[in-house]
Scaffold this motif. Structure first.
Motif, mmCIF file in Angstrom:
data_model
loop_
_atom_site.group_PDB
_atom_site.id
_atom_site.type_symbol
_atom_site.label_atom_id
_atom_site.label_comp_id
_atom_site.label_asym_id
_atom_site.label_seq_id
_atom_site.Cartn_x
_atom_site.Cartn_y
_atom_site.Cartn_z
ATOM 1 N N ILE A 32 0.831 -1.200 0.000
ATOM 2 C CA ILE A 32 0.000 0.000 0.000
ATOM 3 C C ILE A 32 0.864 1.247 0.000
ATOM 4 C CG2 ILE A 32 -1.691 1.328 1.326
ATOM 5 C CD1 ILE A 32 -2.775 -1.309 2.398
ATOM 6 N N ALA A 33 1.899 1.244 0.862
ATOM 7 C CA ALA A 33 2.759 2.420 0.967
ATOM 8 C C ALA A 33 3.514 2.681 -0.333
ATOM 9 C CB ALA A 33 3.744 2.235 2.121
ATOM 10 N N LEU A 34 3.997 1.622 -0.974
ATOM 11 C CA LEU A 34 4.787 1.786 -2.191
ATOM 12 C C LEU A 34 3.937 2.158 -3.397
ATOM 13 C CD1 LEU A 34 7.195 -1.271 -1.779
ATOM 14 C CD2 LEU A 34 7.846 1.133 -1.697
ATOM 15 N N THR A 35 2.647 1.868 -3.360
ATOM 16 C CA THR A 35 1.771 2.138 -4.514
ATOM 17 C C THR A 35 0.733 3.203 -4.196
ATOM 18 O OG1 THR A 35 0.257 0.340 -3.855
ATOM 19 C CG2 THR A 35 2.042 -0.228 -5.367
ATOM 20 N N GLN A 36 1.009 4.057 -3.217
ATOM 21 C CA GLN A 36 0.018 5.047 -2.802
ATOM 22 C C GLN A 36 -0.305 6.050 -3.903
ATOM 23 O OE1 GLN A 36 1.445 8.060 0.044
ATOM 24 N NE2 GLN A 36 3.418 7.019 0.036
ATOM 25 N N LEU A 102 8.789 12.699 -4.692
ATOM 26 C CA LEU A 102 9.147 12.576 -6.106
ATOM 27 C C LEU A 102 8.309 11.515 -6.804
ATOM 28 C CD1 LEU A 102 11.056 13.255 -8.464
ATOM 29 C CD2 LEU A 102 12.636 11.525 -7.575
ATOM 30 N N THR A 103 8.055 10.410 -6.121
ATOM 31 C CA THR A 103 7.323 9.328 -6.751
ATOM 32 C C THR A 103 5.900 9.726 -7.097
ATOM 33 O OG1 THR A 103 6.652 8.441 -4.602
ATOM 34 C CG2 THR A 103 8.689 7.582 -5.556
ATOM 35 N N GLU A 104 5.338 10.733 -6.428
ATOM 36 C CA GLU A 104 3.974 11.151 -6.711
ATOM 37 C C GLU A 104 3.878 11.869 -8.051
ATOM 38 O OE1 GLU A 104 2.784 11.897 -2.005
ATOM 39 O OE2 GLU A 104 2.620 13.495 -3.490
ATOM 40 N N HIS A 105 4.996 12.398 -8.532
ATOM 41 C CA HIS A 105 4.985 13.163 -9.771
ATOM 42 C C HIS A 105 5.605 12.412 -10.936
ATOM 43 C CE1 HIS A 105 4.718 16.172 -6.500
ATOM 44 N NE2 HIS A 105 3.913 16.777 -7.339
ATOM 45 N N LEU A 172 -6.777 2.293 1.679
ATOM 46 C CA LEU A 172 -6.383 3.687 1.433
ATOM 47 C C LEU A 172 -7.501 4.669 1.741
ATOM 48 C CD1 LEU A 172 -4.296 3.452 -1.863
ATOM 49 C CD2 LEU A 172 -3.500 4.139 0.388
ATOM 50 N N GLY A 173 -8.730 4.280 1.419
ATOM 51 C CA GLY A 173 -9.860 5.176 1.647
ATOM 52 C C GLY A 173 -10.095 5.459 3.112
ATOM 53 N N PHE A 174 -9.675 4.550 3.972
ATOM 54 C CA PHE A 174 -9.885 4.723 5.405
ATOM 55 C C PHE A 174 -8.713 5.422 6.084
ATOM 56 C CE2 PHE A 174 -12.339 1.029 4.097
ATOM 57 C CZ PHE A 174 -13.590 1.315 4.616
ATOM 58 N N ILE A 175 -7.529 5.348 5.461
ATOM 59 C CA ILE A 175 -6.344 5.909 6.108
ATOM 60 C C ILE A 175 -6.167 7.392 5.796
ATOM 61 C CG2 ILE A 175 -3.821 5.789 6.217
ATOM 62 C CD1 ILE A 175 -3.974 2.837 5.804
ATOM 63 N N THR A 178 -2.531 11.724 5.326
ATOM 64 C CA THR A 178 -1.702 11.852 6.526
ATOM 65 C C THR A 178 -1.352 10.489 7.102
ATOM 66 O OG1 THR A 178 -2.743 13.969 7.059
ATOM 67 C CG2 THR A 178 -1.555 12.853 8.826
ATOM 68 N N GLY A 179 -2.341 9.640 7.204
ATOM 69 C CA GLY A 179 -2.091 8.297 7.709
ATOM 70 C C GLY A 179 -1.183 7.509 6.783
ATOM 71 N N MET A 180 -1.313 7.762 5.464
ATOM 72 C CA MET A 180 -0.484 7.056 4.500
ATOM 73 C C MET A 180 0.973 7.465 4.642
ATOM 74 S SD MET A 180 -1.173 4.768 2.218
ATOM 75 C CE MET A 180 0.241 3.870 2.817
ATOM 76 N N ASN A 181 1.215 8.762 4.853
ATOM 77 C CA ASN A 181 2.588 9.235 5.045
ATOM 78 C C ASN A 181 3.209 8.621 6.299
ATOM 79 O OD1 ASN A 181 2.564 10.828 2.751
ATOM 80 N ND2 ASN A 181 1.776 12.617 3.839
ATOM 81 N N ALA A 182 2.408 8.568 7.368
ATOM 82 C CA ALA A 182 2.910 7.973 8.614
ATOM 83 C C ALA A 182 3.179 6.482 8.418
ATOM 84 C CB ALA A 182 1.900 8.192 9.740
ATOM 85 N N LEU A 183 2.259 5.807 7.718
ATOM 86 C CA LEU A 183 2.430 4.370 7.476
ATOM 87 C C LEU A 183 3.660 4.108 6.624
ATOM 88 C CD1 LEU A 183 1.328 1.491 7.737
ATOM 89 C CD2 LEU A 183 -0.036 1.910 5.682
ATOM 90 N N THR A 184 3.919 4.982 5.654
ATOM 91 C CA THR A 184 5.090 4.824 4.790
ATOM 92 C C THR A 184 6.370 4.841 5.603
ATOM 93 O OG1 THR A 184 3.952 5.869 2.932
ATOM 94 C CG2 THR A 184 6.355 5.802 2.848
#
Length: 227
Positions: A32-36, A102-105, A172-175, A178-184
Motif C-alpha cells: 500500500i505504501a509503495l503504490t500510494q 518525487l514518486t507522486e509526480h 487507502l480510503g480509510f487511512i 496523513t495516515g499514509m505518510n505515517a504508514l510509509t
C-alpha cells in the motif's frame, strides 16, 4: 505407486508450510505504501504481476534452484544477506520525504514506479526463506507427479497472496494522506529492521556453516599435532 491422496498431501504440506513464510498479510502494508500514488488499475496490475513473479521464482527454484545455486557457488546464507540488503535499501528510501514526494509526480508508466518484482515479489513474498523451503521440498520429492503437487501448492499460495494485495488498496480510503505518510515511514523503519535481521541471520548461518566448521576443525587438528 502414487495415489490421489498422496498428491493432495503434498499440495497441503507445501501450502501450509509456504504460506506463513511468504506471509502476504505482512507484505500488504508495504505494498500500500509503495503504490500510494498509483491508480486503482495500476495497483491491481502490480498486485497481479507481483504474484505471477512470485510463482515463477518459486517454481524455478523448485525445479532448478539447487542446481543454479550450486553452479554459481551461491549459498543460502549469502542469498539471505543479499535479500536483506534489498529490503533495507527499500526501507531507507521510504524514510526519505523528498524521494516519497518525487514518486507522486513520476509518470506511472515509467519503470521507476514498478514495484511488482522488487521488492514485492523478491525478496518479500518469495524471499530467501520461501526459496529455501522450496528447494528443501524439491530434495524430498521424486518424480514428475510429486513435483506437480508441490508446484500446485506454490500456485495456491500465489493466489492467496494476490487476493491479499489486490484488495489492500481498499484500506487507502480509510487511512487518508496523513495516515499514509505515517504508514510509509513506519513501514520503512520496519523494512530496515527486517533487512538487517536477514543480513545478521545470513552472517551467523555462514559462520556456523559446514565449510567454516570444517576449516576450524582442520585448524585445531593442525595445532594439536606435535612439532
Amino acid at each position: 505407486r502414487w495415489m490421489l491422496a498422496d498428491w493432495f498431501f503434498y499440495v497441503g504440506v507445501t501450502f501450509g508450510a509456504l504460506l506463513p513464510i511468504a506471509n502476504p498479510l505482512s507484505t500488504a502494508p508495504a505494498f500500500i505504501a509503495l503504490t500510494q500514488s498509483f491508480s486503482t488499475r495500476r495497483r491491481a496490475l502490480q498486485a497481479r504481476m507481483a504474484c505471477v513473479y512470485m510463482g515463477c521464482i518459486l517454481i524455478v527454484s523448485l525445479f532448478a534452484g539447487a542446481l543454479i545455486l550450486s553452479f554459481f557457488g551461491i549459498t543460502l546464507p549469502i542469498l539471505r544477506m543479499a535479500g536483506g540488503l534489498v529490503i533495507a535499501k527499500v526501507g531507507f528510501g521510504m524514510l526519505e520525504p523528498a524521494k516519497a514526494a518525487l514518486t507522486e509526480h513520476v509518470d506511472e508508466s515509467e519503470d521507476f514506479n514498478d514495484v511488482a518484482f522488487t521488492p514485492i515479489a523478491m525478496p518479500m513474498l518469495s524471499g530467501p526463506g520461501s526459496i529455501a523451503l522450496t528447494i528443501a521440498m524439491a530434495t524430498q520429492t521424486s518424480g514428475f507427479v510429486s513435483y506437480t503437487a508441490v508446484a500446485t501448492g506454490i500456485v495456491l499460495v500465489a493466489l492467496v497472496s494476490w487476493a491479499t494485495l489486490r484488495y489492500s488498496g481498499e484500506i487507502l480510503g480509510f487511512i487518508g494522506n496523513t495516515g499514509m505518510n505515517a504508514l510509509t515511514r513506519i513501514m520503512g523503519l520496519l523494512l530496515i529492521c527486517v533487512g538487517i535481521q536477514f543480513i545478521a541471520t545470513g552472517f551467523l548461518e555462514g559462520l556456523t556453516g559446514d565449510r567454516v566448521t570444517d576449516m576450524l576443525r582442520d585448524w585445531l587438528v593442525t595445532l594439536e599435532q606435535p612439532g
